[in-house]
Design an enzyme around this catalytic site. Structure first.
Site, PDB file in Angstrom:
ATOM      1  N   ALA A  23       0.823  -1.207   0.000  1.00 45.01           N
ATOM      2  CA  ALA A  23       0.000   0.000   0.000  1.00 45.01           C
ATOM      3  C   ALA A  23       0.860   1.262   0.000  1.00 45.01           C
ATOM      4  O   ALA A  23       0.608   2.202  -0.758  1.00 45.01           O
ATOM      5  CB  ALA A  23      -0.941   0.002   1.206  1.00 45.01           C
ATOM      6  N   GLU A  42      10.210   4.011   6.592  1.00 44.18           N
ATOM      7  CA  GLU A  42      10.139   2.630   7.063  1.00 44.18           C
ATOM      8  C   GLU A  42      10.902   2.524   8.377  1.00 44.18           C
ATOM      9  O   GLU A  42      12.058   2.935   8.459  1.00 44.18           O
ATOM     10  CB  GLU A  42      10.744   1.691   6.020  1.00 44.18           C
ATOM     11  N   ASN A  50       4.997  -7.094   6.073  1.00 45.47           N
ATOM     12  CA  ASN A  50       4.294  -8.341   5.783  1.00 45.47           C
ATOM     13  C   ASN A  50       4.130  -8.575   4.292  1.00 45.47           C
ATOM     14  O   ASN A  50       4.036  -9.717   3.835  1.00 45.47           O
ATOM     15  CB  ASN A  50       2.910  -8.345   6.442  1.00 45.47           C
ATOM     16  N   GLY A  55       2.606 -14.510   0.465  1.00 41.38           N
ATOM     17  CA  GLY A  55       2.688 -15.520  -0.595  1.00 41.38           C
ATOM     18  C   GLY A  55       2.539 -14.974  -1.999  1.00 41.38           C
ATOM     19  O   GLY A  55       2.597 -15.750  -2.961  1.00 41.38           O
ATOM     20  N   GLY A  56       2.321 -13.661  -2.150  1.00 41.99           N
ATOM     21  CA  GLY A  56       2.223 -13.085  -3.488  1.00 41.99           C
ATOM     22  C   GLY A  56       0.987 -13.532  -4.250  1.00 41.99           C
ATOM     23  O   GLY A  56       1.023 -13.645  -5.485  1.00 41.99           O
ATOM     24  N   ARG A 303     -11.361 -18.397   6.200  1.00 42.18           N
ATOM     25  CA  ARG A 303     -10.316 -18.587   7.212  1.00 42.18           C
ATOM     26  C   ARG A 303     -10.856 -18.622   8.633  1.00 42.18           C
ATOM     27  O   ARG A 303     -10.429 -19.425   9.456  1.00 42.18           O
ATOM     28  CB  ARG A 303      -9.260 -17.484   7.070  1.00 42.18           C
ATOM     29  N   GLU A 438      -3.453  -2.628   5.680  1.00 39.56           N
ATOM     30  CA  GLU A 438      -3.944  -3.248   6.898  1.00 39.56           C
ATOM     31  C   GLU A 438      -4.233  -2.265   8.023  1.00 39.56           C
ATOM     32  O   GLU A 438      -5.010  -2.564   8.927  1.00 39.56           O
ATOM     33  CB  GLU A 438      -2.953  -4.315   7.368  1.00 39.56           C
ATOM     34  N   ILE A 454      -3.759  -8.174  -1.153  1.00 34.74           N
ATOM     35  CA  ILE A 454      -2.959  -7.443  -2.143  1.00 34.74           C
ATOM     36  C   ILE A 454      -3.844  -6.519  -2.961  1.00 34.74           C
ATOM     37  O   ILE A 454      -3.488  -5.357  -3.218  1.00 34.74           O
ATOM     38  CB  ILE A 454      -2.176  -8.412  -3.042  1.00 34.74           C
TER      39      ILE A 454
END
Length: 476
Positions: A23, A42, A50, A55-56, A303, A438, A454
């Site tokens: 993001a 950063e 993250n 996992g892309g 999930r 997030e 994503i």
């Protein structure tokens, strides 16, 4: 609100972005393309958070690969899936933005960034159809590296080891900059020199979630204390969120914390077991309770449902797949799993049952019953959707892995509107403050569907950057 302190700015940019994940970098790229000067802060030495270790995998409604494989999908169907998984706590307008923008966000990664995908279309739990695309290296790093390269080519600044310590909001209500510590040591949680950085147009919060912040997360859900592992990177903490709330940003859904159902107790953090559990065991195999030898859930549910089902057994459960299914695993990871004993191979189901101390008779009956459902393409017990290419679990060796959920995603964050503006307690946008990823709440409700993060980060990250760059500077 603080007093105007323009005379003590140490640095100045049009747009200041907090966080270097999907993001944040998307926001910075779009702001820079619009002509704004941009700095990305950063707090750690390494970039990506993250996003880098993800996992892309990206959910895309109406992708070219879906069309090639005659999969009928639409943004409306994707939005409906997200709302159902989120128990309809999601804000529908934000959900629609993600679903409708997912296809364009995917094209942006390919055409603007040059991201490569592996050419597979996967069906993740809770989705009505296969719609998830995976980067060529099965890692979010494939996107992050291209974002960093694109931003640097555009002349954007990325500054590491800068911890946000405050959002500076003037008496007129506008956010005009940030306070931070330059040289902060994230491993020690200390150090650094105090700086004030002016944001002439806006600040974009893209600092991620708080899955590693034990004190903050356990205040929201007391079950999630320091005995509960997390898949998140060490910097997934709450300070940016807390600072936003301090200046009246409205917090949403903070107690809805997602527990990833594919965690493995044999390893710390995210590990490599999810690369067997999620794409192999859940899709092509079955999960049983070792106390009974029986299935107890739909392995392709969302999930939250799966994690709760495992947790309700009170102990790790066992995922089982055969050699045909194992051939679909990421083979470099699979070899490491076998070597470390994370995944174990057995010539017979009797051997498998003996190792995990479960009743062999019941296990064999369960597998036989499950294979019957696969043959008829209908799971009468739990209504697990049987995807194309799924075959009976009947060809040795049989592979097994222990499963125990881990904290994975925090759905809660600051409220935003469809322009990615942060909203206050009176439901009014806070001037000069945007958020994406997030750290923003309301998009996923009670539970995020796998592979939707994503799309969320890129859609709202790009939007935040574009709108931040379009702000009229406060210092003119």
């Amino acid at each position: 609100m603080g007093k105007r302190i323009s005379e003590v700015w140490d640095e100045a940019y049009d747009v200041v972005v907090i966080g270097s994940g999907f993001a944040g970098l998307a926001a910075a790229i779009e702001a820079r393309k619009a002509g704004a000067s941009v700095a990305v802060l950063e707090k750690r030495r390494v970039l990506g958070g993250n996003s880098m270790i993800s996992g892309g995998i990206m959910a895309v409604a109406g992708s070219p690969l879906q069309k090639e494989q005659s999969v009928e999908d639409s943004p409306e169907l994707m939005a409906a899936d997200m709302l159902r998984a989120g128990l309809y706590l999601n804000h529908p307008d934000l959900v629609r933005m993600v679903a409708e923008g997912s296809s364009e966000a995917y094209r942006w990664t390919v055409e603007d960034l040059g991201v490569r995908y592996d050419g597979t279309l996967t069906w993740w739990g809770g989705h009505s159809v296969p719609r998830s695309l995976t980067t060529y290296n099965k890692s979010g790093s494939a996107i992050i590296h291209r974002q960093v390269a694109r931003l640097e080519a555009l002349g954007g600044h990325i500054q590491r080891q800068r911890l946000l310590t405050g959002l500076i909001r003037d008496d007129d209500g506008r956010v005009k900059g940030i306070a931070c510590r330059h040289g902060y040591d994230a491993r020690k949680g200390e150090g650094g020199r105090a700086l004030h950085i002016k944001a002439s147009k806006a600040v974009v919060l893209a600092a991620g979630g708080f899955g590693r912040d034990v004190a903050f997360r356990s205040a929201q859900d007391p079950r999630l204390d320091d005995r509960t592992d997390s898949t998140n990177h060490p910097g997934a903490t709450s300070e940016a969120l807390v600072e936003a709330i301090r200046i009246d940003a409205n917090p949403l859904h903070l107690s809805w914390i997602q527990i990833g159902p594919w965690g493995c107790p044999e390893e710390r953090g995210f590990g490599i077991a999810p690369w067997f559990i999620a794409p192999v065991t859940f899709i092509h195999g079955l999960v049983v309770d070792p106390a009974t030898g029986r299935r107890f859930m739909n392995e392709m549910a969302d999930r939250r449902i799966r994690a709760d089902a495992v947790l309700n057994t009170g102990h790790p459960c066992v995922g089982i797949a055969d050699s045909k299914a194992a051939a679909k695993a990421r083979q470099d990871f699979f070899a490491r799993m076998l070597k470390k004993g994370i995944v174990r191979a057995f010539d017979t189901l009797d051997e498998l049952a003996r190792h995990y101390e479960m009743p062999a008779k019941e296990l064999k009956e369960t597998v036989f019953e499950y294979n019957g459902y696969v043959a008829k393409r209908r799971d009468k017990a739990f209504e697990k959707p049987i995807a194309d290419g799924v075959a009976a679990t009947d060809t040795p060796p049989f592979y097994a892995v222990r499963i125990w959920p881990k904290i994975h995603h925090t759905m809660g964050g600051v409220q935003i509107d469809i322009m990615a503006r942060v909203v206050d307690f009176q439901q009014k946008p806070i001037p000069g403050l945007y958020a994406a990823g997030e750290v923003a709440g309301g998009i996923h409700g009670a539970s995020r569907l796998g592979s939707c993060a994503i799309a969320d980060c890129l859609v709202f990250g790009r939007l935040a950057g574009q709108n931040a760059a379009a702000e009229i500077p406060w210092d003119i």
